[in-house]
Design a protein around this motif. Structure first.
Motif, PDB file in Angstrom:
ATOM      1  N   VAL A 192      -2.874  -2.787   9.872  1.00  0.00           N
ATOM      2  CA  VAL A 192      -2.367  -2.181   8.641  1.00  0.00           C
ATOM      3  C   VAL A 192      -3.396  -1.269   7.973  1.00  0.00           C
ATOM      4  O   VAL A 192      -3.035  -0.284   7.310  1.00  0.00           O
ATOM      5  CB  VAL A 192      -1.873  -3.279   7.664  1.00  0.00           C
ATOM      6  CG1 VAL A 192      -3.052  -4.071   7.083  1.00  0.00           C
ATOM      7  CG2 VAL A 192      -1.022  -2.696   6.552  1.00  0.00           C
ATOM      8  N   ASP A 193      -4.670  -1.572   8.127  1.00  0.00           N
ATOM      9  CA  ASP A 193      -5.708  -0.733   7.516  1.00  0.00           C
ATOM     10  C   ASP A 193      -6.337   0.243   8.501  1.00  0.00           C
ATOM     11  O   ASP A 193      -7.273   0.977   8.153  1.00  0.00           O
ATOM     12  CB  ASP A 193      -6.802  -1.611   6.893  1.00  0.00           C
ATOM     13  CG  ASP A 193      -6.295  -2.353   5.664  1.00  0.00           C
ATOM     14  OD1 ASP A 193      -5.558  -1.742   4.867  1.00  0.00           O
ATOM     15  OD2 ASP A 193      -6.621  -3.542   5.508  1.00  0.00           O
ATOM     16  N   ILE A 194      -5.841   0.260   9.735  1.00  0.00           N
ATOM     17  CA  ILE A 194      -6.364   1.169  10.760  1.00  0.00           C
ATOM     18  C   ILE A 194      -5.463   2.380  10.914  1.00  0.00           C
ATOM     19  O   ILE A 194      -5.926   3.525  10.982  1.00  0.00           O
ATOM     20  CB  ILE A 194      -6.500   0.430  12.119  1.00  0.00           C
ATOM     21  CG1 ILE A 194      -7.487  -0.740  11.984  1.00  0.00           C
ATOM     22  CG2 ILE A 194      -6.955   1.385  13.209  1.00  0.00           C
ATOM     23  CD1 ILE A 194      -7.552  -1.622  13.215  1.00  0.00           C
ATOM     24  N   VAL A 195      -4.155   2.142  10.960  1.00  0.00           N
ATOM     25  CA  VAL A 195      -3.186   3.231  11.107  1.00  0.00           C
ATOM     26  C   VAL A 195      -3.012   3.922   9.761  1.00  0.00           C
ATOM     27  O   VAL A 195      -2.655   3.283   8.766  1.00  0.00           O
ATOM     28  CB  VAL A 195      -1.832   2.699  11.616  1.00  0.00           C
ATOM     29  CG1 VAL A 195      -0.818   3.826  11.717  1.00  0.00           C
ATOM     30  CG2 VAL A 195      -2.016   2.011  12.965  1.00  0.00           C
ATOM     31  N   SER A 196      -3.247   5.210   9.732  1.00  0.00           N
ATOM     32  CA  SER A 196      -3.202   5.974   8.479  1.00  0.00           C
ATOM     33  C   SER A 196      -1.843   5.850   7.791  1.00  0.00           C
ATOM     34  O   SER A 196      -0.800   6.084   8.405  1.00  0.00           O
ATOM     35  CB  SER A 196      -3.507   7.450   8.764  1.00  0.00           C
ATOM     36  OG  SER A 196      -3.427   8.206   7.583  1.00  0.00           O
ATOM     37  N   GLY A 197      -1.852   5.471   6.523  1.00  0.00           N
ATOM     38  CA  GLY A 197      -0.639   5.412   5.716  1.00  0.00           C
ATOM     39  C   GLY A 197       0.157   4.132   5.845  1.00  0.00           C
ATOM     40  O   GLY A 197       1.098   3.899   5.070  1.00  0.00           O
ATOM     41  N   LEU A 198      -0.200   3.274   6.805  1.00  0.00           N
ATOM     42  CA  LEU A 198       0.595   2.068   7.036  1.00  0.00           C
ATOM     43  C   LEU A 198       0.483   1.087   5.861  1.00  0.00           C
ATOM     44  O   LEU A 198       1.475   0.458   5.483  1.00  0.00           O
ATOM     45  CB  LEU A 198       0.170   1.383   8.336  1.00  0.00           C
ATOM     46  CG  LEU A 198       1.062   0.245   8.832  1.00  0.00           C
ATOM     47  CD1 LEU A 198       2.510   0.684   8.964  1.00  0.00           C
ATOM     48  CD2 LEU A 198       0.555  -0.291  10.170  1.00  0.00           C
TER      49      LEU A 198
ATOM     50  N   ILE B 125       2.818   2.196   3.123  1.00  0.00           N
ATOM     51  CA  ILE B 125       4.214   1.878   3.423  1.00  0.00           C
ATOM     52  C   ILE B 125       4.478   0.384   3.221  1.00  0.00           C
ATOM     53  O   ILE B 125       5.480  -0.016   2.613  1.00  0.00           O
ATOM     54  CB  ILE B 125       4.573   2.287   4.863  1.00  0.00           C
ATOM     55  CG1 ILE B 125       4.565   3.815   4.992  1.00  0.00           C
ATOM     56  CG2 ILE B 125       5.927   1.728   5.270  1.00  0.00           C
ATOM     57  CD1 ILE B 125       5.633   4.511   4.164  1.00  0.00           C
ATOM     58  N   ALA B 126       3.564  -0.450   3.731  1.00  0.00           N
ATOM     59  CA  ALA B 126       3.736  -1.904   3.608  1.00  0.00           C
ATOM     60  C   ALA B 126       3.747  -2.324   2.139  1.00  0.00           C
ATOM     61  O   ALA B 126       4.568  -3.147   1.721  1.00  0.00           O
ATOM     62  CB  ALA B 126       2.624  -2.628   4.362  1.00  0.00           C
ATOM     63  N   ASP B 127       2.855  -1.746   1.346  1.00  0.00           N
ATOM     64  CA  ASP B 127       2.789  -2.087  -0.081  1.00  0.00           C
ATOM     65  C   ASP B 127       4.016  -1.583  -0.837  1.00  0.00           C
ATOM     66  O   ASP B 127       4.357  -2.115  -1.893  1.00  0.00           O
ATOM     67  CB  ASP B 127       1.525  -1.497  -0.711  1.00  0.00           C
ATOM     68  CG  ASP B 127       0.256  -2.216  -0.249  1.00  0.00           C
ATOM     69  OD1 ASP B 127       0.386  -3.318   0.317  1.00  0.00           O
ATOM     70  OD2 ASP B 127      -0.841  -1.670  -0.444  1.00  0.00           O
ATOM     71  N   GLY B 128       4.675  -0.561  -0.286  1.00  0.00           N
ATOM     72  CA  GLY B 128       5.851  -0.012  -0.948  1.00  0.00           C
ATOM     73  C   GLY B 128       7.117  -0.806  -0.701  1.00  0.00           C
ATOM     74  O   GLY B 128       8.144  -0.565  -1.347  1.00  0.00           O
ATOM     75  N   MET B 129       7.043  -1.759   0.221  1.00  0.00           N
ATOM     76  CA  MET B 129       8.210  -2.588   0.501  1.00  0.00           C
ATOM     77  C   MET B 129       8.373  -3.643  -0.593  1.00  0.00           C
ATOM     78  O   MET B 129       7.422  -4.358  -0.916  1.00  0.00           O
ATOM     79  CB  MET B 129       8.077  -3.270   1.863  1.00  0.00           C
ATOM     80  CG  MET B 129       8.119  -2.298   3.029  1.00  0.00           C
ATOM     81  SD  MET B 129       7.840  -3.126   4.618  1.00  0.00           S
ATOM     82  CE  MET B 129       9.261  -4.225   4.687  1.00  0.00           C
ATOM     83  N   GLU B 130       9.552  -3.726  -1.151  1.00  0.00           N
ATOM     84  CA  GLU B 130       9.813  -4.671  -2.239  1.00  0.00           C
ATOM     85  C   GLU B 130      10.277  -6.008  -1.664  1.00  0.00           C
ATOM     86  O   GLU B 130      11.456  -6.344  -1.675  1.00  0.00           O
ATOM     87  CB  GLU B 130      10.845  -4.085  -3.203  1.00  0.00           C
ATOM     88  CG  GLU B 130      10.337  -2.839  -3.926  1.00  0.00           C
ATOM     89  CD  GLU B 130      11.356  -2.259  -4.893  1.00  0.00           C
ATOM     90  OE1 GLU B 130      12.518  -2.731  -4.917  1.00  0.00           O
ATOM     91  OE2 GLU B 130      10.984  -1.332  -5.633  1.00  0.00           O
TER      92      GLU B 130
END
Length: 231
Positions: free
Chosen positions: A7-13, A16-21
Motif C-alpha cells: 500500500v505504501d509502495i505503489v504510488s497513490g494506493l 485510494i485505500a484511505d478514500g474507501m468508506e
C-alpha cells in the motif's frame, strides 16, 4: 502478498485505500489482508464484482435498503478473535457471548438486506440457530444475560434470593453461590453448543466484511467518477 505489503509502495494506493468508506470493524480488519491481485483473471473477477455492486447501488429502489445496510454495518465490531476462540475448550465469558449474539443478530439483518437488494454474489451463512442458543426468549435484544429459561433450578434460586431483599444473611449468601455455580455450568453448556457453529460464524464474519468492502469500492467509483479498465 497482501494489500498491506504494497500500500505504501505503489504510488497513490494509500490515497485510494484511505478514500474507501469502510463502515464495519469486520471490513477494516479484512481490507489490508486482501490479496494483492496481479493476474488478469483475478483482476477481471474483482472488477466485475465491483461493477455489479455499482449497478445495485445505482438503482433508486435500493436506496432505503442500502441506507439501512450501512447502518447495520456500522454496528459490526471486529470480533474475529472471539470467533476464533470458539474452537478452544475453554469457556466463553459473558462479554464474548454477547459479542457472538450481537454479531449473529446483525449478520442475519445484513444477509436479509443483501438478498432484498440483489447482493447475491457474496454468501453469508444463516445464523438463526446461534441466535436461538443465545436468545432463548427470542427478543433479539442486543445484550447477553444468563436467562432463567436456561434452567428451572436457576429460576427458582433467583426467586428465593429475591425474597431475601438483598439481605446479607447466610441463606442469601448460600443462594448466591448456588446461582453462580449454575450460571458457570450454563456458560460451559453454551460454549459447547456454539462450538459447531464457529465455521459458519467465521464465514458470516468474512461475508459481512466483503459486503462492506465492495460497497466501499462502489462508493469510490461514484465519488471519483471512475471507469472499469480493460485488462
Amino acid at each position: 502478498m497482501v494489500l498491506s505489503d504494497v500500500v505504501d509502495i505503489v504510488s497513490g494506493l494509500r490515497h485510494i485505500a484511505d478514500g474507501m468508506e469502510i463502515l464495519s470493524g469486520a471490513g477494516r480488519r479484512m481490507l489490508f489482508s486482501l490479496p494483492f491481485t496481479v493476474d488478469a483473471s483475478s483482476l477481471n473477477t474483482v472488477l466485475e464484482e465491483t461493477e455489479h455492486m455499482c449497478s445495485i447501488v445505482g438503482k433508486p429502489e435500493n436506496a432505503d435498503r442500502l441506507s439501512m445496510l450501512g447502518m447495520k454495518l456500522m454496528q459490526v465490531r471486529d470480533i474475529g478473535h472471539t470467533i476464533g476462540r470458539l474452537k478452544e475448550k475453554s469457556v466463553r465469558d459473558d462479554v464474548e457471548l454477547f459479542e457472538i449474539k450481537n454479531f449473529a443478530i446483525l449478520s442475519e439483518s445484513i444477509r436479509e438486506l443483501c438478498e432484498a437488494s440483489g447482493i447475491d454474489f457474496i454468501p453469508i451463512p444463516g445464523l438463526e440457530e446461534v441466535i436461538r442458543i443465545l436468545d432463548p426468549e427470542q427478543k433479539r435484544i442486543p445484550h447477553f444475560y444468563i436467562y432463567d429459561a436456561y434452567s428451572s433450578e436457576l429460576a427458582s434460586l433467583r426467586a428465593a434470593l429475591k425474597k431475601q431483599n438483598n439481605e446479607e444473611s447466610g441463606e442469601a449468601e448460600h443462594l448466591r453461590i448456588e446461582c453462580l455455580k449454575i450460571e458457570d455450568n450454563i456458560r460451559r453448556m453454551l460454549s459447547d453448543r456454539l462450538k459447531p457453529y464457529a465455521e459458519n460464524l467465521d464465514k458470516a464474519f468474512n461475508g459481512v466484511a466483503r459486503v462492506d468492502i465492495v460497497l466501499a469500492k462502489a462508493g469510490l467509483v461514484f465519488r471519483l467518477n471512475l471507469t472499469k479498465p480493460r485488462i
